[in-house]
Scaffold this motif. Structure first.
Motif, PDB file in Angstrom:
ATOM      1  N   UNK A   1       0.560  -1.334   0.294  1.00  0.00           N
ATOM      2  CA  UNK A   1       0.199   0.259   0.089  1.00  0.00           C
ATOM      3  C   UNK A   1       0.845   1.309  -0.298  1.00  0.00           C
ATOM      4  N   UNK A   2       0.678   2.289  -0.965  1.00  0.00           N
ATOM      5  CA  UNK A   2       1.137   3.624  -0.770  1.00  0.00           C
ATOM      6  C   UNK A   2      -0.005   4.540   0.302  1.00  0.00           C
ATOM      7  N   UNK A   3       0.991   5.167   1.407  1.00  0.00           N
ATOM      8  CA  UNK A   3       0.507   6.072   2.446  1.00  0.00           C
ATOM      9  C   UNK A   3       1.018   7.415   1.851  1.00  0.00           C
ATOM     10  N   UNK A   4       0.322   8.173   1.622  1.00  0.00           N
ATOM     11  CA  UNK A   4       0.454  10.096   1.574  1.00  0.00           C
ATOM     12  C   UNK A   4      -0.329  10.426   3.266  1.00  0.00           C
ATOM     13  N   UNK A   5       0.520  11.800   3.034  1.00  0.00           N
ATOM     14  CA  UNK A   5       0.467  12.195   4.085  1.00  0.00           C
ATOM     15  C   UNK A   5       0.865  13.942   3.680  1.00  0.00           C
ATOM     16  N   UNK A   6       0.256  14.672   3.999  1.00  0.00           N
ATOM     17  CA  UNK A   6       0.557  15.988   3.369  1.00  0.00           C
ATOM     18  C   UNK A   6      -0.089  17.015   4.652  1.00  0.00           C
ATOM     19  N   UNK A   7       0.703  17.926   5.328  1.00  0.00           N
ATOM     20  CA  UNK A   7       0.262  18.504   5.833  1.00  0.00           C
ATOM     21  C   UNK A   7       0.008  20.407   5.849  1.00  0.00           C
ATOM     22  N   UNK A   8      -0.904  20.614   5.199  1.00  0.00           N
ATOM     23  CA  UNK A   8      -0.984  21.436   4.128  1.00  0.00           C
ATOM     24  C   UNK A   8      -1.134  23.049   4.897  1.00  0.00           C
ATOM     25  N   UNK A   9      -0.705  24.284   5.059  1.00  0.00           N
ATOM     26  CA  UNK A   9      -1.004  25.589   5.672  1.00  0.00           C
ATOM     27  C   UNK A   9      -2.560  25.873   5.548  1.00  0.00           C
ATOM     28  N   UNK A  10      -3.441  26.493   5.364  1.00  0.00           N
ATOM     29  CA  UNK A  10      -4.651  27.334   5.004  1.00  0.00           C
ATOM     30  C   UNK A  10      -4.533  28.351   5.121  1.00  0.00           C
ATOM     31  N   UNK A  11      -4.924  29.609   4.700  1.00  0.00           N
ATOM     32  CA  UNK A  11      -4.712  30.949   4.677  1.00  0.00           C
ATOM     33  C   UNK A  11      -6.115  31.225   5.308  1.00  0.00           C
ATOM     34  N   UNK A  12      -5.805  32.076   6.522  1.00  0.00           N
ATOM     35  CA  UNK A  12      -6.255  32.714   7.499  1.00  0.00           C
ATOM     36  C   UNK A  12      -8.058  33.447   7.334  1.00  0.00           C
TER      37      UNK A  12
END
Length: 101
Positions: A62-73
């Motif tokens: 299995x491929x596991x992809x994790x992203x933590x992306x900042x969201x603009x206020x």
């Protein structure tokens, strides 16, 4: 922000959302593999993670992809789609290897 021209940068063999998600995760991990972000008080994590893992329970990789992306206020008061408020991780160019089939 890593510039992207969908017409020329995304390989033609990417024809499903699943393949696109894997491609994006792998590309962002490739160019931001050591970038860390704060996800909580006293807690940092890599912004991008992607890799293949063998799962013995069902004998599949299995491929596991994790992203933590900042969201603009601005997202809280905006009327646009949620993804339009995502902030850049870096200004690193997309490597040529990701543009080829």
């Amino acid at each position: 922000m890593t510039a992207l021209n969908p017409a020329t940068d995304i390989p033609s063999q990417i024809d499903t959302l699943e393949k696109l998600a894997a491609w994006v995760g792998l590309a962002l991990f490739n160019i931001n593999s050591t970038l860390t972000v704060i996800e909580g008080v006293g807690y940092t994590e890599r912004a991008c993670q992607a890799g293949n893992y063998w799962v013995a329970a069902d004998a599949k990789t299995r491929m596991v992809v994790r992203l933590s992306l900042e969201v603009s206020p601005d997202q809280s008061s905006g009327a646009n789609k949620n993804w339009t408020y995502i902030q850049a991780l870096s200004n690193t160019a997309l490597p040529a290897a990701f543009k080829q089939n």
